[in-house]
Design an enzyme around this catalytic site. Structure first.
Site, PDB file in Angstrom:
ATOM      1  N   GLU A 101       3.149   6.085  51.059  1.00  0.00           N
ATOM      2  CA  GLU A 101       2.417   5.951  52.327  1.00  0.00           C
ATOM      3  C   GLU A 101       2.803   7.074  53.293  1.00  0.00           C
ATOM      4  O   GLU A 101       1.934   7.645  53.971  1.00  0.00           O
ATOM      5  CB  GLU A 101       2.689   4.586  52.977  1.00  0.00           C
ATOM      6  CG  GLU A 101       1.870   4.400  54.255  1.00  0.00           C
ATOM      7  CD  GLU A 101       1.993   3.022  54.879  1.00  0.00           C
ATOM      8  OE1 GLU A 101       2.879   2.243  54.457  1.00  0.00           O
ATOM      9  OE2 GLU A 101       1.203   2.724  55.798  1.00  0.00           O
TER      10      GLU A 101
ATOM     11  N   LYS B 250       6.603  -5.189  59.189  1.00  0.00           N
ATOM     12  CA  LYS B 250       7.107  -6.055  58.118  1.00  0.00           C
ATOM     13  C   LYS B 250       8.629  -6.142  58.156  1.00  0.00           C
ATOM     14  O   LYS B 250       9.210  -7.050  57.573  1.00  0.00           O
ATOM     15  CB  LYS B 250       6.646  -5.553  56.751  1.00  0.00           C
ATOM     16  CG  LYS B 250       5.162  -5.792  56.467  1.00  0.00           C
ATOM     17  CD  LYS B 250       4.796  -5.426  55.033  1.00  0.00           C
ATOM     18  CE  LYS B 250       3.321  -5.661  54.746  1.00  0.00           C
ATOM     19  NZ  LYS B 250       2.439  -4.663  55.363  1.00  0.00           N
TER      20      LYS B 250
END
Lengths: 412, 317
Positions: A313, A334
């Site tokens: 990512e 997260k």
């Protein structure tokens, strides 16, 4: 094309239920991750998760299902909260209801009879007891919501795994923008904090077993990251045409301006190592928003805390935002909520409302030292001010499904 | 002519045939598919515990070098991938469109791994008193479990396997688990092509409603009333703009003039049930595939989710 506003938001998360509590934890970098209490997990290698701490007073029809499949209750509550936030007391023909989640819940105990797996007996018992749920279909939450609030013009249940929550919001955005509906109630709900969920992801090697780290077990982009941590919860939004909502004097939480999706077509469980799919998802969202990369002022990453996902990512972000990624502050929520799987994209879109509404960025408090290949402008400490107006949120799913949302501050 | 959406590929695996050609031929011949008692339920005394069955076919042969992926697939995923491969081959989609410009819009049914795949996990988790123990699941049940089982119960995996095998990289949506959801996927595919979001859409669904565990749920939920005998089935269609099909000289099966899903107060209806069974999530895709191949003017069904799928079809001359 008409503009689309978020006029309602309901959030159920490990760091708080309701927007105020959720924002409070995000702002302070407070983690909701800790030892699993939902079931006796002493024999599991994975013993930490992000559990929802609140209790709920569900209607009987919801409570009965939620006793077997808690995510249904979370989705239902988030819907009610979102509808209430938007001042809606019913759903009608002009409304799209689109909820997303990941996998059906099975009650394995019901398969066992007198010491062995006995499908015949489980069938017999199941058929003699209509209240006995062996399998909870994914559309159960939508069905319960429509029983209470009325039938929408179209009811959809999205099952795009970790991309589901973001896909529902993106699809709802396109439906309103395209004038096919006047309202969209959309979002995601999930809970994999159960023996099969934890066990299944443990088998796949996706979760950290670094249980001793407790609330700091999920460490997106950190050099010492060791895997994801499961979480549970839901977020649901009400979307409406912006001009109409503004004319009616409704509070507008944000504007959705772009959505894109893509497929890796690379592997069932691993991302394309070049980040091609992730990059194409972001580029599609930028194109949809008619926005150049420099128009994005903040990114909430998918950031699971797994070694490969985070590196890929980061690579994709650096590629898409090649002329200035060093200046774009990046959050990874997260680290505080855990991975809410089918709900993650929606809950992270809700997290994007914090900077837009309150001018402060959520941090990634578990990041001590960025891992190799994870170089980005990470927001580590709480209280980081945000003065931009456009934020991007990534969601990348098992199976190679990618989705990206772009939200903008509404100053009207 | 611009923005006309046409069908240039159809793939099917149904109780009437293991290919689109076989299914169409069997339908035209007035055949009814074969049904059998569901073995795992025999002796339980469940009325109508039978399901339609697929004709024998070799999935390994149909998937060629991708046969190595079958171990990751549920039964629904296998027939979905075979159907999608057939449709892609007919339309030559891979050769004609960039992977990023091909979208995937799919329905998926109730999760239904084979019960026998769960047996090692469950049996290793039974304690001395004969009850299922989650403590033992962690201690030895997981170790006895095939890690690939997770891939077989995740709802999005059957379509994602289609993406993986066919190299599809574009826009996507996956809905489930009933007929109206697949109908919505077909609507989204049509719109994505018509509006230029993608150049080609692979759209369809696979479902395996005759699995014993799935049967239990369907029966339990009252979804097998009347002639509702469950059936496995899969169908994918290839949608593209008429302009590209004509430019490349592709055979056009027909034009989708209109397609929609609406809330319906009507009872469940599917014109295919008496001859090939209730395929639930796969039904709208099979119906559309059959209708476009047979020159029907419309395809219509009402699903277990109380939503009606309707497509209006036209021949292209």
């Amino acid at each position: 094309m008409r503009r689309v506003a978020i006029t309602g938001c309901g959030v159920i998360s490990p760091i708080g239920c309701g927007r105020k509590a959720f924002f409070g934890s995000l702002r302070e970098g407070r983690s909701g991750i800790g030892p699993i209490t939902r079931f006796e997990c002493g024999s599991f290698a994975v013993q930490v998760a992000g559990e929802v701490k609140d209790s709920f007073d569900w209607p009987e029809s919801v409570a009965r299902v939620a006793a077997v499949d808690r995510k249904v209750g979370y989705g239902f509550t988030a819907c009610i909260d979102a509808l209430g936030d938007a001042g809606m007391d019913q759903i009608g023909e002009n409304t799209l209801l689109h909820l997303g989640t990941s996998v059906e819940t099975f009650d394995l105990e019901k398969l066992v009879y007198k010491g062995k797996l006995d499908l015949e007996e489980s069938v017999r018992r199941s058929l003699s007891d209509r209240g006995s749920l062996f399998q909870v279909p994914l559309d159960t939450t939508a069905r319960l919501v429509t029983e209470q609030y009325g039938r929408p013009g179209l009811t959809l249940t999205n099952c795009s795994a970790c991309a589901a929550g973001a896909q529902t919001v993106g699809h709802g955005f396109h439906e309103i923008r395209g004038r096919r509906f006047e309202k969209a109630v959309c979002g995601g709900f999930d809970s994999m904090v159960n023996p099969l969920g934890v066990g299944g992801f443990q088998l796949l090697g996706a979760l950290t077993t670094d249980n001793g780290r407790g609330e700091r077990a999920c460490r997106p982009f950190d050099a010492a990251r060791a895997g994801a941590v499961l979480g549970e919860g839901a977020a649901v939004f009400v979307l409406e045409p912006l001009e109409k909502a503004a004319a009616e004097g409704k509070p507008i939480l944000a504007e959705i301006v772009g959505y894109g999706s893509s497929l890796d077509a690379y592997s069932l469980s691993a991302p394309d190592p070049e980040g091609d799919g992730a990059a194409r998802s972001m580029v599609a969202a930028l194109r949809d928003a008619q926005l150049r990369p420099e128009g994005v002022h903040h990114i909430n990453t998918h950031g699971t805390g797994t070694r490969l996902n985070d590196e890929v990512e980061a690579k994709a972000i650096r590629h898409v935002f090649a002329n200035g990624w060093e200046r774009i502050p990046v959050s990874s929520t997260k680290s505080m909520t855990g991975h809410l799987i089918g709900a993650s994209g929606a809950v992270e879109a809700a997290a994007c409302l914090l900077p837009l509404l309150e001018g402060v960025l959520p941090p990634n408090p578990c990041l001590d030292k960025p891992g190799h290949g994870c170089e980005l402008h990470h927001v580590v400490r709480s209280g980081h001010p945000f003065e931009g107006d456009t934020v991007l949120s990534n969601s990348f799913g098992f199976g190679g499904q990618n989705a990206t949302l772009i939200l903008r501050r509404h100053d009207g | 002519m611009e923005n006309e959406v046409v069908v240039t590929g159809v793939g099917m695996v149904t109780p009437l045939g293991a290919t689109a050609d076989e299914t169409v031929a069997a339908w035209e011949a007035g055949e009814e598919a074969r049904r059998e008692p569901i073995e795992a339920l025999s002796g339980v005394g469940v009325t109508g515990a039978e399901g339609f069955v697929l004709p024998r076919f070799d999935a390994s042969e149909r998937l060629g070098r991708d046969r190595r992926m079958i171990k990751f697939m549920s039964d629904a995923a296998v027939i979905g991938c075979v159907a999608a491969r057939e449709a892609m081959n007919e339309a030559k989609s891979r050769e004609r469109f960039a992977p990023e410009r091909i979208g995937l819009f799919a329905g998926t049914g109730l999760a239904g791994a084979r019960v026998r795949e769960a047996i090692p996990m469950v049996e290793a988790s039974i304690d001395d008193e004969g009850t299922f123990s989650y403590g033992l699941l962690g201690e030895r049940g997981l170790a006895a479990t095939n890690p690939l089982l997770s891939f077989k119960i995740l709802a999005n995996m059957p379509p994602c396997l289609v993406s993986l095998l066919e190299g599809i990289k574009g826009a996507n949506l996956i809905f489930g688990p009933w007929e109206g959801q697949t109908g919505a996927a077909l609507v989204e595919a049509w719109r994505a092509v018509a509006e230029g979001e993608v150049d080609c859409a692979v759209a369809g669904a696979a479902d395996f409603a005759s699995h014993p565990a799935t049967y239990v749920y369907l029966h339990h939920a009252g979804l097998l009333h009347g002639d509702g005998v469950p059936a496995p089935g899969a169908a994918y269609v290839i949608l593209e703009r008429r302009e590209s099909a004509e430019r490349d000289g592709r055979k056009i099966h027909g034009r989708i003039a209109e397609v929609k899903v609406t809330t319906s107060a009507d009872t469940v209806s599917d014109p295919l049930v008496s001859r090939l069974g209730r395929t639930f999530a796969a039904a709208p895709a099979i119906l559309l595939g059959l209708a476009i191949r047979l020159g029907w003017p419309e395809a219509r069904c009402v699903g277990a989710d109380g939503q009606a799928f309707h497509a209006r079809l036209e021949a292209v001359r």
